[in-house]
Design an enzyme around this catalytic site. Sequence first.
Site, PDB file in Angstrom:
ATOM      1  N   ALA A   1     -25.717  -3.816 -69.846  1.00  0.00           N
ATOM      2  CA  ALA A   1     -25.355  -4.103 -68.456  1.00  0.00           C
ATOM      3  C   ALA A   1     -24.899  -5.552 -68.324  1.00  0.00           C
ATOM      4  O   ALA A   1     -25.557  -6.460 -68.841  1.00  0.00           O
ATOM      5  CB  ALA A   1     -26.552  -3.855 -67.539  1.00  0.00           C
TER       6      ALA A   1
ATOM      7  N   GLU B   1     -24.980   6.645 -76.184  1.00  0.00           N
ATOM      8  CA  GLU B   1     -24.161   7.547 -75.396  1.00  0.00           C
ATOM      9  C   GLU B   1     -23.454   6.718 -74.339  1.00  0.00           C
ATOM     10  O   GLU B   1     -24.014   5.759 -73.830  1.00  0.00           O
ATOM     11  CB  GLU B   1     -25.010   8.620 -74.688  1.00  0.00           C
ATOM     12  CG  GLU B   1     -25.651   9.633 -75.615  1.00  0.00           C
ATOM     13  CD  GLU B   1     -27.032   9.221 -76.094  1.00  0.00           C
ATOM     14  OE1 GLU B   1     -27.554   9.874 -77.005  1.00  0.00           O
ATOM     15  OE2 GLU B   1     -27.597   8.234 -75.559  1.00  0.00           O
TER      16      GLU B   1
ATOM     17  N   ASN C   1     -15.782   5.947 -69.196  1.00  0.00           N
ATOM     18  CA  ASN C   1     -16.005   4.500 -69.211  1.00  0.00           C
ATOM     19  C   ASN C   1     -15.191   3.842 -70.326  1.00  0.00           C
ATOM     20  O   ASN C   1     -15.717   3.424 -71.356  1.00  0.00           O
ATOM     21  CB  ASN C   1     -17.496   4.193 -69.365  1.00  0.00           C
ATOM     22  CG  ASN C   1     -17.823   2.743 -69.056  1.00  0.00           C
ATOM     23  OD1 ASN C   1     -16.940   1.884 -69.038  1.00  0.00           O
ATOM     24  ND2 ASN C   1     -19.096   2.473 -68.831  1.00  0.00           N
TER      25      ASN C   1
ATOM     26  N   TYR D   1     -17.468  -0.990 -77.550  1.00  0.00           N
ATOM     27  CA  TYR D   1     -18.222  -0.409 -78.657  1.00  0.00           C
ATOM     28  C   TYR D   1     -17.337  -0.237 -79.893  1.00  0.00           C
ATOM     29  O   TYR D   1     -17.768  -0.526 -81.015  1.00  0.00           O
ATOM     30  CB  TYR D   1     -18.845   0.922 -78.252  1.00  0.00           C
ATOM     31  CG  TYR D   1     -19.777   0.804 -77.063  1.00  0.00           C
ATOM     32  CD1 TYR D   1     -20.637  -0.288 -76.916  1.00  0.00           C
ATOM     33  CD2 TYR D   1     -19.797   1.771 -76.069  1.00  0.00           C
ATOM     34  CE1 TYR D   1     -21.479  -0.401 -75.820  1.00  0.00           C
ATOM     35  CE2 TYR D   1     -20.642   1.667 -74.975  1.00  0.00           C
ATOM     36  CZ  TYR D   1     -21.480   0.576 -74.856  1.00  0.00           C
ATOM     37  OH  TYR D   1     -22.318   0.460 -73.787  1.00  0.00           O
TER      38      TYR D   1
END
Length: 148
Positions: free
Chosen positions: A74, A107, A112, A119
């Site tokens: 986050a 996950e 997104n 990633y």
Amino acid sequence: MKDVVIRKALLKDASSMAELDRICFTQPWSIQAFKEELNDSSAAFYLVAEVSGTIIGYVGQWEIVGEGHITNVAVHPGYRNLGIGTKMLGELISLSSKKGIGCHTLEVRKSNEEAISLYKKLGFKIAGIRKEYYADNLEDALILWRGL
């Protein structure tokens, strides 16, 4: 961003992490969930990113049978696209690798694209799909792995 400090999350950070979760996610964790993660779970490890003493990001993982399962990444919307997520996740992977964790999984919502790009930049690859994983809208999740 050079004035960002990355450090291990402490129990006192739980309320700030929960507030950030409410800002960032449609299904936020409770403050109690963060307290349990930071205080009661030997498998959990979290880092926070701070600017001038204010938490603007966090990342966490669970160690499960020698693998790292990334729970959440986050970053406050006002601090996105500054490399903070990359820095936090890179540090988490580095620290856990030193503990013998050789691969990591997570996950992510199929929609997104910003997170998926982050990633992939860190070596994660799409390995599968979890159908209707997210209860808020039954969206699929992509399963990503790195280090396999």
